[in-house]
Design a protein around this motif. Structure first.
Motif, PDB file in Angstrom:
ATOM      1  N   ALA A 259       0.799  -1.157   0.081  1.00  0.00           N
ATOM      2  CA  ALA A 259      -0.021  -0.157  -0.186  1.00  0.00           C
ATOM      3  C   ALA A 259       0.753   1.228   0.106  1.00  0.00           C
ATOM      4  CB  ALA A 259      -0.921   0.114   1.245  1.00  0.00           C
ATOM      5  N   GLY A 260       2.081   1.287   0.331  1.00  0.00           N
ATOM      6  CA  GLY A 260       2.975   2.281   0.602  1.00  0.00           C
ATOM      7  C   GLY A 260       3.627   2.629  -0.741  1.00  0.00           C
ATOM      8  N   SER A 261       3.609   1.789  -1.878  1.00  0.00           N
ATOM      9  CA  SER A 261       4.310   2.018  -2.994  1.00  0.00           C
ATOM     10  C   SER A 261       3.809   2.998  -3.977  1.00  0.00           C
ATOM     11  CB  SER A 261       4.685   0.714  -3.508  1.00  0.00           C
ATOM     12  OG  SER A 261       3.481   0.061  -4.121  1.00  0.00           O
ATOM     13  N   ASP A 262       4.206   4.256  -3.873  1.00  0.00           N
ATOM     14  CA  ASP A 262       3.605   5.121  -4.898  1.00  0.00           C
ATOM     15  C   ASP A 262       4.766   5.989  -5.633  1.00  0.00           C
ATOM     16  OD1 ASP A 262       2.077   6.957  -6.372  1.00  0.00           O
ATOM     17  OD2 ASP A 262       1.683   8.112  -4.371  1.00  0.00           O
ATOM     18  N   THR A 263       5.066   5.357  -6.728  1.00  0.00           N
ATOM     19  CA  THR A 263       5.884   6.268  -7.529  1.00  0.00           C
ATOM     20  C   THR A 263       5.333   7.055  -8.347  1.00  0.00           C
ATOM     21  OG1 THR A 263       5.752   4.441  -9.379  1.00  0.00           O
ATOM     22  CG2 THR A 263       7.453   3.905  -7.673  1.00  0.00           C
ATOM     23  N   GLY A 264       3.991   7.199  -8.627  1.00  0.00           N
ATOM     24  CA  GLY A 264       3.500   8.359  -9.341  1.00  0.00           C
ATOM     25  C   GLY A 264       3.314   9.449  -8.527  1.00  0.00           C
ATOM     26  N   VAL A 265       2.801   9.486  -7.655  1.00  0.00           N
ATOM     27  CA  VAL A 265       2.672  10.869  -6.654  1.00  0.00           C
ATOM     28  C   VAL A 265       3.318  10.815  -5.295  1.00  0.00           C
ATOM     29  CG1 VAL A 265       0.913  12.765  -5.601  1.00  0.00           C
ATOM     30  CG2 VAL A 265       0.600  11.666  -7.656  1.00  0.00           C
ATOM     31  N   ALA A 266       4.713  11.450  -4.989  1.00  0.00           N
ATOM     32  CA  ALA A 266       5.129  11.430  -3.729  1.00  0.00           C
ATOM     33  C   ALA A 266       4.311  11.992  -2.659  1.00  0.00           C
ATOM     34  CB  ALA A 266       6.613  11.912  -3.842  1.00  0.00           C
ATOM     35  N   LEU A 267       4.859  11.630  -1.408  1.00  0.00           N
ATOM     36  CA  LEU A 267       4.101  12.449  -0.265  1.00  0.00           C
ATOM     37  C   LEU A 267       4.339  13.902  -0.630  1.00  0.00           C
ATOM     38  CD1 LEU A 267       5.141  10.135   2.753  1.00  0.00           C
ATOM     39  CD2 LEU A 267       2.936  10.456   1.368  1.00  0.00           C
ATOM     40  N   ARG A 303      -1.841  20.935   3.977  1.00  0.00           N
ATOM     41  CA  ARG A 303      -0.819  21.541   5.169  1.00  0.00           C
ATOM     42  C   ARG A 303       0.333  22.264   4.128  1.00  0.00           C
ATOM     43  NH1 ARG A 303       4.013  19.989   7.511  1.00  0.00           N
ATOM     44  NH2 ARG A 303       3.857  18.067   6.436  1.00  0.00           N
ATOM     45  N   PHE A 304       0.922  23.555   4.539  1.00  0.00           N
ATOM     46  CA  PHE A 304       2.015  24.245   3.916  1.00  0.00           C
ATOM     47  C   PHE A 304       3.131  24.156   4.890  1.00  0.00           C
ATOM     48  CE2 PHE A 304       4.398  28.224   3.304  1.00  0.00           C
ATOM     49  CZ  PHE A 304       4.776  28.039   2.042  1.00  0.00           C
ATOM     50  N   ALA A 310       1.894  19.775   1.525  1.00  0.00           N
ATOM     51  CA  ALA A 310       1.924  18.348   1.614  1.00  0.00           C
ATOM     52  C   ALA A 310       0.878  17.921   2.466  1.00  0.00           C
ATOM     53  CB  ALA A 310       3.248  18.143   2.489  1.00  0.00           C
ATOM     54  N   PRO A 311       0.667  16.771   2.558  1.00  0.00           N
ATOM     55  CA  PRO A 311      -0.453  16.092   3.298  1.00  0.00           C
ATOM     56  C   PRO A 311      -0.322  16.290   4.773  1.00  0.00           C
ATOM     57  CG  PRO A 311       0.582  14.364   2.607  1.00  0.00           C
ATOM     58  CD  PRO A 311       1.247  15.525   1.874  1.00  0.00           C
ATOM     59  N   SER A 312      -1.254  16.478   5.752  1.00  0.00           N
ATOM     60  CA  SER A 312      -1.126  16.808   7.307  1.00  0.00           C
ATOM     61  C   SER A 312      -0.934  15.421   7.896  1.00  0.00           C
ATOM     62  CB  SER A 312      -2.524  17.369   7.659  1.00  0.00           C
ATOM     63  OG  SER A 312      -3.517  16.712   7.254  1.00  0.00           O
ATOM     64  N   SER A 313      -1.317  14.293   7.191  1.00  0.00           N
ATOM     65  CA  SER A 313      -1.024  12.919   7.405  1.00  0.00           C
ATOM     66  C   SER A 313      -0.860  11.983   6.435  1.00  0.00           C
ATOM     67  CB  SER A 313      -2.184  12.432   8.384  1.00  0.00           C
ATOM     68  OG  SER A 313      -3.426  12.315   7.579  1.00  0.00           O
ATOM     69  N   ASP A 314      -0.505  10.685   6.686  1.00  0.00           N
ATOM     70  CA  ASP A 314      -0.227   9.578   5.716  1.00  0.00           C
ATOM     71  C   ASP A 314      -1.741   9.406   4.818  1.00  0.00           C
ATOM     72  OD1 ASP A 314       0.291   7.815   3.862  1.00  0.00           O
ATOM     73  OD2 ASP A 314       1.239   6.671   5.522  1.00  0.00           O
ATOM     74  N   ALA A 371     -11.350   5.241  -0.020  1.00  0.00           N
ATOM     75  CA  ALA A 371     -11.334   6.693  -0.428  1.00  0.00           C
ATOM     76  C   ALA A 371     -10.915   7.327   0.807  1.00  0.00           C
ATOM     77  CB  ALA A 371     -12.803   7.058  -0.880  1.00  0.00           C
ATOM     78  N   ASN A 372     -10.094   8.421   0.619  1.00  0.00           N
ATOM     79  CA  ASN A 372      -9.709   9.098   1.777  1.00  0.00           C
ATOM     80  C   ASN A 372     -10.363  10.584   1.856  1.00  0.00           C
ATOM     81  OD1 ASN A 372      -8.111  11.029   3.523  1.00  0.00           O
ATOM     82  ND2 ASN A 372      -6.560   9.346   3.634  1.00  0.00           N
ATOM     83  N   GLY A 373     -11.392  10.743   2.729  1.00  0.00           N
ATOM     84  CA  GLY A 373     -12.204  11.708   2.569  1.00  0.00           C
ATOM     85  C   GLY A 373     -11.289  13.073   2.824  1.00  0.00           C
ATOM     86  N   THR A 374     -10.434  13.217   3.654  1.00  0.00           N
ATOM     87  CA  THR A 374      -9.427  14.278   3.856  1.00  0.00           C
ATOM     88  C   THR A 374      -8.842  14.916   2.569  1.00  0.00           C
ATOM     89  OG1 THR A 374      -9.023  13.506   6.113  1.00  0.00           O
ATOM     90  CG2 THR A 374      -7.679  15.255   5.516  1.00  0.00           C
ATOM     91  N   PHE A 375      -8.415  13.968   1.813  1.00  0.00           N
ATOM     92  CA  PHE A 375      -7.483  14.317   0.680  1.00  0.00           C
ATOM     93  C   PHE A 375      -8.480  14.255  -0.615  1.00  0.00           C
ATOM     94  CE2 PHE A 375      -4.769  12.787   4.234  1.00  0.00           C
ATOM     95  CZ  PHE A 375      -4.137  14.094   4.531  1.00  0.00           C
ATOM     96  N   ALA A 376      -9.632  13.901  -0.591  1.00  0.00           N
ATOM     97  CA  ALA A 376     -10.497  13.684  -1.768  1.00  0.00           C
ATOM     98  C   ALA A 376      -9.872  12.850  -2.878  1.00  0.00           C
ATOM     99  CB  ALA A 376     -10.749  14.943  -2.328  1.00  0.00           C
ATOM    100  N   SER A 377      -9.537  11.620  -2.338  1.00  0.00           N
ATOM    101  CA  SER A 377      -8.816  10.627  -3.155  1.00  0.00           C
ATOM    102  C   SER A 377      -9.395   9.377  -3.135  1.00  0.00           C
ATOM    103  CB  SER A 377      -7.207  10.558  -2.554  1.00  0.00           C
ATOM    104  OG  SER A 377      -7.013  10.083  -1.248  1.00  0.00           O
ATOM    105  N   LEU A 378      -9.120   8.639  -4.655  1.00  0.00           N
ATOM    106  CA  LEU A 378      -9.640   7.269  -4.507  1.00  0.00           C
ATOM    107  C   LEU A 378      -8.463   6.363  -4.955  1.00  0.00           C
ATOM    108  CD1 LEU A 378     -12.449   8.179  -6.997  1.00  0.00           C
ATOM    109  CD2 LEU A 378     -12.680   7.753  -4.522  1.00  0.00           C
TER     110      LEU A 378
END
Length: 782
Positions: A259-267, A303-304, A310-314, A371-378
């Motif tokens: 689940a942690g492998s994301d080479t497309g969009v980094a943290l 979060r700035f 950047a995201p405020s959490s993972d 989905a992650n509601g905080t970051f509006a992501s699927l």
């Protein structure tokens, strides 16, 4: 009778091992093609590695110690690098102070460009210098491990690093050079085995149980069984997978990805965004069929950190089953247009699914959508792979200026407090935001947002992908707003989001893609150059609303209509819609359905799934048959190559040349189905074939007599007998082949039996040296 062989490692195999090491390094260096747009880097890199291996061999031959060798190798790189890349600075071939200065400058420039450019890059002297330096270091380390440390297996480690490093920088599918690298690795493994065998002492055994001599393979029953097993395993590996149902389709479970492998969009979201926008190559990310062109959002950041958003959490934690619209995305009662998008992933290696604003339903086949509601992501909880397809239905809001206008007291919405946090925002940025709003005399959040967007889109700012002044250092936002005043969507999106927070408007930054370009059959093609970031501001009667502060002039982005001069004027609910209306010109109601036209047969739909018609080359049975044909066609070439090598090796000694001619003929006969039987002597075999083929087997009878004489006589045969054996072998094969049918001749050509069974030697009742000793002692030969 047992005889004593020379130790397997006693021969000088340095030349062959050096060739194997050179092949390994050449194959590993080809992986660097992922990083360049051309091939001009290849010759300097190969010449550099060849020079490194040659210099290392010379130092070993001269007996130079390890520490002194390292110093000599470092000096050698300066000489070779100067000759290849900076010849104008040399004094003949001797580096000068100008050579060193040019190298230092080029290395510094290349290191700076590494952080600013994305692979693949243009071939420049600076980048080639870094490549050659790395290749020199890898060749030096591999040579030291293989020859000085006598550990050929460890030489794979630096070569593997050279092979894998480009794949880490730019992940892509393995290419043809992988086979080259694996062959080189296999060669080094063989030398590792020889090196270990040399430490065991001399081999004592009978002739038939030896592990192999020259180019001949071992002849023990276990070795023959092993070859047949290897052949069967290879055939099964090539054919069985394609015959299995579901081959080539997406698996129900993917155990290779975490689940942690994301080479497309980094943290840090702008790492990959910067990479995509500045890439020299326009790589296709995905393609889609959509009922309306909309920007594609991957996720948002809240979060700035003083430099970037950047995201405020993972964002990969707190994932829930996606069952409908994400809370807070859309204000109740707002008119929407329903947009259906069918997406097929190409090279997008993201953890998140691209989709239009406010998705309400996603169909990913057997995949479970989270989905992650905080970051509006699927997401499907793993990295996207090429060929994966899904369908998403979104309700895109039809926002008008009247939905945004009017005073708002954001203190009534405490849940939005994190989106108004300015943290350690630079004081000069705060002053600039306040001054921009006051200059426009904005008195509502909507007017303030328009004032900030207009300021960033004014002639004071310019869109530019290459801004070295913002590539490093602190206070980048302040320098962008007050000094540099040029950048790309990253800087503009961050600037508007933080200036909006400074005046009290909740904001966040979204990362994704623009709508893409329309290609054949109405498909939208989205590439790396469509990567984009934009700010989203929150309004009570509309929810999260996108704005467009980036003055991008290539036509890939469009300003929302409610921020244009005509659309920003409130008209009490009758103003223009937020985006360009659908092609039919209809105005949206509360929900408007708009679905793409599809071909009922699905035959020409490039996004069609397993139900579409497949070409004959895509059928598993056809693929398996082609693989078998390729394997069969490879056999004659392998046999020809083995025979050629064996002849060259045996050509130094007439006795071996005669034996090789006989072995080659009997190997062909075995493939044709007329080979020697298990306990049959050469003479008995010749008599049997003479009885079956009469005069056509006469050359075989003569060759057998010559072979027995060469094998058992004390005197060494002459070169004329070796040449006679070669002619007899050709005559025997020609005569026997003429008596066989075309099926048997074809079988002899493509059969691998002679490759797998080895070449049996004639039975030797007494070792030749022992026979000579008995003759000298006056004893009869047995």
């Amino acid at each position: 009778m047992a005889t004593t062989d020379s130790a397997s490692g006693a021969r000088n195999t340095d030349y062959a091992q050096a060739l194997a090491l050179a092949g390994l390094l050449a194959g590993a260096s080809l992986s660097l093609s992922r990083l360049y747009t051309g091939n001009a880097w290849l010759l300097p890199t190969w010449l550099t590695m060849a020079a490194a291996l040659g210099l290392a061999a010379l130092l070993r031959r001269l007996g130079v110690g390890q520490l002194l060798s390292l110093a000599a190798m470092a000096a050698g790189f300066v000489v070779v690098g100067g000759i290849l890349l900076f010849p104008d600075t040399l004094l003949l071939v001797v580096p000068t102070r100008a050579t060193l200065a040019e190298m230092v400058t080029a290395a510094s420039t290349a290191m700076t460009a590494v952080g600013e450019q994305a692979a693949p890059v243009e071939v420049t002297t600076e980048f080639v210098l870094l490549t050659c330096a790395g290749a020199w270091a890898v060749a030096t380390a591999a040579d030291g491990l293989a020859f000085r440390a006598r550990q050929p297996l460890l030489a794979l480690v630096p070569a593997l690093g050279l092979f894998v490093f480009p794949a880490v920088i730019r992940p892509s599918s393995p290419a043809w050079y992988t086979a080259w690298f694996l062959l080189g690795a296999a060669g080094m493994l063989l030398f590792e085995g020889r090196a270990r065998l040399a430490t065991w002492g001399r081999w004592v055994s009978s002739a038939r149980s030896r592990p192999g001599a020259g180019w001949r393979l071992p002849m023990t029953p276990a070795a023959q069984t092993g070859r047949w097993l290897a052949l069967a395993a290879g055939l099964c590996a090539l054919t069985v997978p394609w015959l299995l149902p579901g081959y080539g389709q997406q698996g129900a479970l993917d155990l290779k990805e975490r689940a942690g492998s994301d080479t497309g969009v980094a943290l840090n979201p702008f790492v990959s965004l910067r990479t995509r926008l500045t890439a020299q190559e326009d790589v296709p990310m995905f393609r889609a069929r959509s009922s309306r062109r909309e920007r594609w959002r991957l996720m948002v950041y809240d979060r700035f950190d003083g430099t970037d958003f950047a995201p405020s959490s993972d964002p990969r934690r707190g994932l829930d089953q996606f069952v409908g619209p994400i809370a807070g995305e859309l204000a109740p009662g707002l008119p929407v247009t329903q947009v259906t998008q069918e997406v097929e992933i190409q090279e997008l290696g993201s953890f998140w699914l691209p989709a239009a604003t406010t998705p309400i339903r996603v169909d990913a086949g057997r995949r479970r959508v989270l989905a992650n509601g905080t970051f509006a992501s699927l997401t499907i909880n793993q990295r996207l792979r090429k060929g994966f397809s899904y369908t998403v239905v979104s309700q895109v809001p039809e926002i008008k200026a009247s939905d945004l206008d009017g005073p708002v007291d954001y203190r009534d919405y405490p849940e939005l407090e994190p989106y108004t946090d300015t943290g350690n925002l630079d004081p000069e940025v705060r002053e600039r935001a306040t001054a921009v709003v006051e200059a426009k005399k904005a008195d509502t959040p909507f007017d303030e947002a328009l004032a900030i967007q207009d300021y960033l889109r004014s002639s004071e700012f310019h869109y530019n992908l290459n801004v070295p002044a913002l590539s490093a250092g602190g206070n980048q936002l302040r320098r962008f707003l007050t000094q540099v005043r040029e950048g790309y969507c990253e800087q503009f999106a961050i600037a508007m989001a933080m200036m909006a927070r400074q005046v009290g408007i909740p904001s966040r930054v979204a990362v994704g893609f623009t709508s893409g370009e329309v290609v054949d059959n109405g498909l939208l093609q989205v590439t790396t150059h469509d990567a984009h970031a934009w700010p989203e501001l929150w309004f009570p009667r509309a929810g999260w609303v996108p704005f467009e502060p980036t003055p991008r002039a290539d036509g890939t982005v469009s300003v929302p209509i409610y921020t244009t001069p005509a659309g920003r004027v409130p008209e009490n609910g009758t103003g223009p819609s937020a985006t360009t209306p659908a092609d039919n010109g209809s105005t949206p109601s509360t929900v408007r359905q708009a679905r793409p036209e599809t071909d009922p047969t699905g035959a020409d739909d490039p996004l069609a799934g397993a139900g579409s018609r497949r070409g004959w080359l895509e059928r598993p049975v056809v693929r398996a048959g082609l693989a078998l044909l390729a394997l069969v066609a490879l056999v004659p070439g392998v046999k020809w190559g083995r025979n050629l090598l064996a002849r060259r090796r045996a050509g130094h000694r007439p006795r071996d040349a005669v034996a090789e001619s006989y072995a080659e003929l009997t190997g062909w006969a075995r493939d044709a189905g007329i080979g020697r039987r298990g306990a049959e002597t050469p003479a008995a075999y010749a008599r049997r074939l003479h009885g079956d083929f009469a005069a056509d087997a006469d050359p075989l009878v003569e060759l057998t007599e010559l072979f027995e004489l060469a094998e058992y006589a004390a005197a060494e045969p002459g070169h004329d007998q070796a040449e006679q054996a070669r002619r007899l072998a050709r005559s025997a094969r020609s005569g026997l082949a003429g008596r066989l049918g075309w099926r048997r001749r074809l079988l002899a050509t493509v059969s691998p039996r002679s490759l797998l069974a080895g070449r049996p030697a004639a039975p030797r009742p007494v070792h030749r040296e022992a026979a000579q000793e008995r003759e000298l002692a006056g004893q009869p030969r047995r």
